[in-house]
Design a protein around this motif. Structure first.
Motif, short mmCIF file in Angstrom:
data_model
loop_
_atom_site.label_atom_id
_atom_site.label_comp_id
_atom_site.label_asym_id
_atom_site.label_seq_id
_atom_site.Cartn_x
_atom_site.Cartn_y
_atom_site.Cartn_z
N HIS A 71 15.47 52.71 -39.95
CA HIS A 71 14.78 51.92 -38.93
C HIS A 71 15.84 51.51 -37.91
CE1 HIS A 71 11.07 51.89 -41.15
NE2 HIS A 71 11.68 51.40 -42.22
N TRP A 72 16.19 52.44 -37.05
CA TRP A 72 17.24 52.18 -36.06
C TRP A 72 16.77 51.10 -35.09
CZ3 TRP A 72 20.84 55.14 -38.16
CH2 TRP A 72 20.47 56.34 -38.77
N LYS A 73 17.63 50.14 -34.77
CA LYS A 73 17.16 49.05 -33.91
C LYS A 73 18.24 48.42 -33.04
CE LYS A 73 17.33 46.04 -38.00
NZ LYS A 73 16.55 45.09 -38.83
N THR A 74 19.50 48.50 -33.42
CA THR A 74 20.56 47.82 -32.68
C THR A 74 21.55 48.85 -32.14
OG1 THR A 74 20.33 45.93 -34.17
CG2 THR A 74 22.32 46.01 -32.82
N ASP A 80 23.76 51.51 -34.11
CA ASP A 80 23.35 51.78 -35.49
C ASP A 80 23.48 53.27 -35.74
OD1 ASP A 80 22.69 49.14 -35.88
OD2 ASP A 80 20.53 49.46 -36.05
N TYR A 138 21.97 55.07 -32.55
CA TYR A 138 21.02 54.38 -31.67
C TYR A 138 21.74 53.97 -30.38
CZ TYR A 138 16.95 51.42 -30.64
OH TYR A 138 15.83 50.88 -30.09
N LYS A 145 17.13 54.02 -28.09
CA LYS A 145 16.48 55.06 -28.89
C LYS A 145 17.53 55.83 -29.68
CE LYS A 145 16.53 58.10 -24.83
NZ LYS A 145 15.67 58.87 -23.89
N VAL A 169 12.75 59.72 -35.83
CA VAL A 169 13.76 58.79 -36.35
C VAL A 169 14.59 59.45 -37.44
CG1 VAL A 169 12.42 56.74 -35.80
CG2 VAL A 169 12.15 57.82 -38.05
N LYS A 193 27.24 50.00 -38.65
CA LYS A 193 26.51 49.11 -37.73
C LYS A 193 27.54 48.31 -36.93
CE LYS A 193 22.85 45.59 -37.61
NZ LYS A 193 21.88 46.42 -36.85
N GLU A 210 23.02 42.07 -34.90
CA GLU A 210 21.71 41.94 -34.25
C GLU A 210 21.67 40.77 -33.30
OE1 GLU A 210 18.46 42.30 -36.96
OE2 GLU A 210 19.35 44.02 -37.97
N ILE A 249 21.93 47.37 -41.91
CA ILE A 249 20.96 48.44 -41.78
C ILE A 249 21.07 49.33 -43.02
CG2 ILE A 249 22.56 49.92 -40.47
CD1 ILE A 249 20.14 51.07 -39.02
#
Length: 204
Positions: free
Chosen positions: A68-71, A74, A99, A103, A128, A179, A183, A192
């Motif tokens: 769940h890539w988000k930052t 990552d 990431y 995206k 993803v 990471k 965040e 992550i």
């Protein structure tokens, strides 16, 4: 692959033997990375799992990566490392998903004296996960995106197996997660978890 010894290294450098399975996860805290921005600054504190072999024995390694890539930054994927190069400084290649700009993208970083970096778009806009393969072709390391029976080249790394490298030189091959960016400024705990499936190592 089951007969080979695999070592897990955490973000503090602690090592332990581990057993591989068809589905594995690596959890990484923030402020972890594999990156050398200059010959005098070397960041290598990301957790990883590796097998040690002779440089001459390596043929290929592949794995499917997802999270769940988000930052920003990552990342997770394959790591290939020569811990002792002729200059007494490690050389390495990492490749997988990273990431960036909101995206996930396909990433390859090669590090000789210092790191470079290249990005390619994911094969589908909302993807993803991806399967990445690194293959030795004579003295070159090729990195591919695998899509079923198709292999799309992402990067050619010419220095990986040069004649000057001792064929007996130790080589680490495996998987990693990192990471670099927390965040938030106040959250230095949330990490992550990167999922790896179908890890395949072909070596003599």
């Amino acid at each position: 692959m089951a007969e080979r010894e695999w070592i897990s290294v955490d973000s503090k450098g602690a090592r332990s033997k581990t057993t591989l399975s068809s589905h594995m996860t690596i959890h990484t805290p923030p402020k972890t990375d594999i990156w050398r921005p200059s010959p005098t600054q070397d960041d290598f504190n990301a957790p990883f799992i590796y097998a040690s072999l002779k440089s001459s024995a390596f043929r290929r390694i592949s794995v499917n990566i997802s999270a769940h890539w988000k930052t920003k930054y990552d990342q997770g994927g394959l790591i290939i490392c020569w811990p002792r190069s002729p200059r007494n400084q490690s050389q390495w290649v990492k490749t997988g998903i990273e990431y960036f700009e909101g995206k996930p993208a396909l990433s390859v970083v090669g590090c000789d004296r210092f790191s470079d970096w290249s990005l390619c778009p994911m094969p589908e806009a909302n993807a993803v996960d991806a399967t990445i393969e690194a293959v030795r072709v004579e003295q070159t390391l090729w990195v591919y995106l695998v899509l079923g029976a198709e292999r799309r080249p992402l990067r050619e790394i010419k220095w990986a197996f040069l004649e000057g490298r001792d064929v007996e030189a130790e080589m680490w091959v495996g998987i990693y997660a990192a990471k670099p960016t927390p965040e938030s400024q106040d959250d230095l705990q949330s990490g992550i978890e990167v999922l790896f499936k179908n890890l395949t190592l072909d070596a003599e």
